[in-house]
Design a protein around this motif. Sequence first.
Motif, PDB file in Angstrom:
ATOM      1  N   ASP A  25       0.792  -1.234   0.000  1.00  0.00           N
ATOM      2  CA  ASP A  25       0.000   0.000   0.000  1.00  0.00           C
ATOM      3  C   ASP A  25       0.824   1.284   0.000  1.00  0.00           C
ATOM      4  N   PRO A  26       1.769   1.450  -0.932  1.00  0.00           N
ATOM      5  CA  PRO A  26       2.450   2.738  -0.990  1.00  0.00           C
ATOM      6  C   PRO A  26       1.430   3.819  -1.359  1.00  0.00           C
ATOM      7  N   HIS A  27       1.312   4.821  -0.521  1.00  0.00           N
ATOM      8  CA  HIS A  27       0.317   5.865  -0.774  1.00  0.00           C
ATOM      9  C   HIS A  27       0.763   7.199  -0.195  1.00  0.00           C
ATOM     10  N   LEU A  28       0.234   8.244  -0.775  1.00  0.00           N
ATOM     11  CA  LEU A  28       0.460   9.598  -0.280  1.00  0.00           C
ATOM     12  C   LEU A  28      -0.642   9.949   0.700  1.00  0.00           C
ATOM     13  N   CYS A  29      -0.335  10.782   1.667  1.00  0.00           N
ATOM     14  CA  CYS A  29      -1.360  11.302   2.568  1.00  0.00           C
ATOM     15  C   CYS A  29      -1.182  12.817   2.666  1.00  0.00           C
ATOM     16  N   SER A  30      -2.261  13.536   2.433  1.00  0.00           N
ATOM     17  CA  SER A  30      -2.244  15.002   2.491  1.00  0.00           C
ATOM     18  C   SER A  30      -3.167  15.540   3.583  1.00  0.00           C
ATOM     19  N   CYS A  31      -3.399  14.740   4.630  1.00  0.00           N
ATOM     20  CA  CYS A  31      -4.232  15.257   5.723  1.00  0.00           C
ATOM     21  C   CYS A  31      -3.486  16.384   6.428  1.00  0.00           C
ATOM     22  N   GLU A  32      -4.213  17.218   7.118  1.00  0.00           N
ATOM     23  CA  GLU A  32      -3.603  18.357   7.805  1.00  0.00           C
ATOM     24  C   GLU A  32      -2.529  17.899   8.788  1.00  0.00           C
ATOM     25  N   HIS A  33      -2.772  16.782   9.420  1.00  0.00           N
ATOM     26  CA  HIS A  33      -1.816  16.237  10.388  1.00  0.00           C
ATOM     27  C   HIS A  33      -0.468  15.942   9.720  1.00  0.00           C
ATOM     28  N   GLU A  34      -0.507  15.233   8.597  1.00  0.00           N
ATOM     29  CA  GLU A  34       0.723  14.867   7.891  1.00  0.00           C
ATOM     30  C   GLU A  34       1.440  16.079   7.318  1.00  0.00           C
ATOM     31  N   THR A  35       0.692  16.999   6.756  1.00  0.00           N
ATOM     32  CA  THR A  35       1.344  18.157   6.144  1.00  0.00           C
ATOM     33  C   THR A  35       2.006  19.034   7.201  1.00  0.00           C
ATOM     34  N   ARG A  36       1.421  19.117   8.374  1.00  0.00           N
ATOM     35  CA  ARG A  36       2.060  19.897   9.445  1.00  0.00           C
ATOM     36  C   ARG A  36       3.321  19.210   9.954  1.00  0.00           C
ATOM     37  N   ILE A  37       3.258  17.889  10.140  1.00  0.00           N
ATOM     38  CA  ILE A  37       4.433  17.160  10.626  1.00  0.00           C
ATOM     39  C   ILE A  37       5.572  17.228   9.617  1.00  0.00           C
ATOM     40  N   SER A  38       5.254  17.056   8.335  1.00  0.00           N
ATOM     41  CA  SER A  38       6.299  16.987   7.313  1.00  0.00           C
ATOM     42  C   SER A  38       6.735  18.350   6.793  1.00  0.00           C
ATOM     43  N   GLY A  39       5.837  19.322   6.851  1.00  0.00           N
ATOM     44  CA  GLY A  39       6.143  20.611   6.252  1.00  0.00           C
ATOM     45  C   GLY A  39       6.012  20.583   4.740  1.00  0.00           C
ATOM     46  N   GLY A  40       5.445  19.519   4.196  1.00  0.00           N
ATOM     47  CA  GLY A  40       5.282  19.368   2.755  1.00  0.00           C
ATOM     48  C   GLY A  40       3.835  19.092   2.397  1.00  0.00           C
ATOM     49  N   PRO A  41       3.521  19.004   1.105  1.00  0.00           N
ATOM     50  CA  PRO A  41       2.140  18.819   0.678  1.00  0.00           C
ATOM     51  C   PRO A  41       1.600  17.402   0.857  1.00  0.00           C
ATOM     52  N   ALA A  42       2.484  16.423   1.124  1.00  0.00           N
ATOM     53  CA  ALA A  42       2.051  15.037   1.325  1.00  0.00           C
ATOM     54  C   ALA A  42       3.211  14.240   1.901  1.00  0.00           C
ATOM     55  N   VAL A  43       2.886  13.130   2.513  1.00  0.00           N
ATOM     56  CA  VAL A  43       3.885  12.169   2.973  1.00  0.00           C
ATOM     57  C   VAL A  43       3.653  10.873   2.205  1.00  0.00           C
ATOM     58  N   LEU A  44       4.729  10.263   1.731  1.00  0.00           N
ATOM     59  CA  LEU A  44       4.649   8.969   1.075  1.00  0.00           C
ATOM     60  C   LEU A  44       4.865   7.896   2.133  1.00  0.00           C
ATOM     61  N   TRP A  45       3.885   7.011   2.293  1.00  0.00           N
ATOM     62  CA  TRP A  45       3.941   5.914   3.255  1.00  0.00           C
ATOM     63  C   TRP A  45       4.050   4.590   2.516  1.00  0.00           C
ATOM     64  N   VAL A  46       4.807   3.661   3.088  1.00  0.00           N
ATOM     65  CA  VAL A  46       4.936   2.319   2.533  1.00  0.00           C
ATOM     66  C   VAL A  46       4.820   1.328   3.689  1.00  0.00           C
ATOM     67  N   GLY A  47       3.926   0.356   3.537  1.00  0.00           N
ATOM     68  CA  GLY A  47       3.691  -0.606   4.605  1.00  0.00           C
ATOM     69  C   GLY A  47       4.552  -1.855   4.502  1.00  0.00           C
ATOM     70  N   PHE A  48       4.892  -2.387   5.673  1.00  0.00           N
ATOM     71  CA  PHE A  48       5.603  -3.662   5.808  1.00  0.00           C
ATOM     72  C   PHE A  48       5.073  -4.338   7.064  1.00  0.00           C
ATOM     73  N   ARG A  49       5.245  -5.645   7.135  1.00  0.00           N
ATOM     74  CA  ARG A  49       4.827  -6.365   8.337  1.00  0.00           C
ATOM     75  C   ARG A  49       5.718  -5.958   9.505  1.00  0.00           C
ATOM     76  N   LYS A  50       5.082  -5.757  10.661  1.00  0.00           N
ATOM     77  CA  LYS A  50       5.807  -5.324  11.857  1.00  0.00           C
ATOM     78  C   LYS A  50       6.893  -6.327  12.243  1.00  0.00           C
ATOM     79  N   ASP A  51       6.622  -7.624  12.079  1.00  0.00           N
ATOM     80  CA  ASP A  51       7.611  -8.626  12.479  1.00  0.00           C
ATOM     81  C   ASP A  51       8.809  -8.680  11.528  1.00  0.00           C
ATOM     82  N   GLY A  52       8.782  -7.932  10.418  1.00  0.00           N
ATOM     83  CA  GLY A  52       9.914  -7.859   9.502  1.00  0.00           C
ATOM     84  C   GLY A  52      10.798  -6.650   9.734  1.00  0.00           C
TER      85      GLY A  52
END
Length: 137
Positions: A25-52
């Motif tokens: 699920d590589p995806h961008l997020c542009s919620c207000e929370h993410e944009t404030r934390i990153s200082g950018g228009p979106a954050v790119l997230w990539v999922g992996f299993r926690k046990d890896g």
Amino acid sequence: MESERRTGHCQCGHIAYEVLGTPDDPHLCSCEHETRISGGPAVLWVGFRKDGLTWTGPGHEPTWFATYTTLKRGFCPRCGTHVISIAAGSDMIMVTGFSLTDQTGIEPVGHSFRETAAPWMTVTLAPDPRAPRPAAS
């Protein structure tokens, strides 16, 4: 079959990690929370299993900050790089896409909160590899 291995780190290298498995699920997020934390228009997230996930840097684990009651995020205490997000009860972790050493094959297939994204931002998404493919003619 050997599991895919990727590495990543913060800007200064104090926090480093290794993840095993297929990126999910590589995806961008542009919620207000993410944009404030990153200082950018979106954050790119990539999922992996926690046990890896294995922390490999000299700083071992990041500094954790609970941004919601069910979500914690990991930051480097030295350079401030936002590296990871973990939701309570999930067996998945999300790493920031550009903390990965090699982003080969990491293309966003979704864009959360697109309706609140910066109006000048245009995003072309990759085809979702999980979506049904049209039958060959």
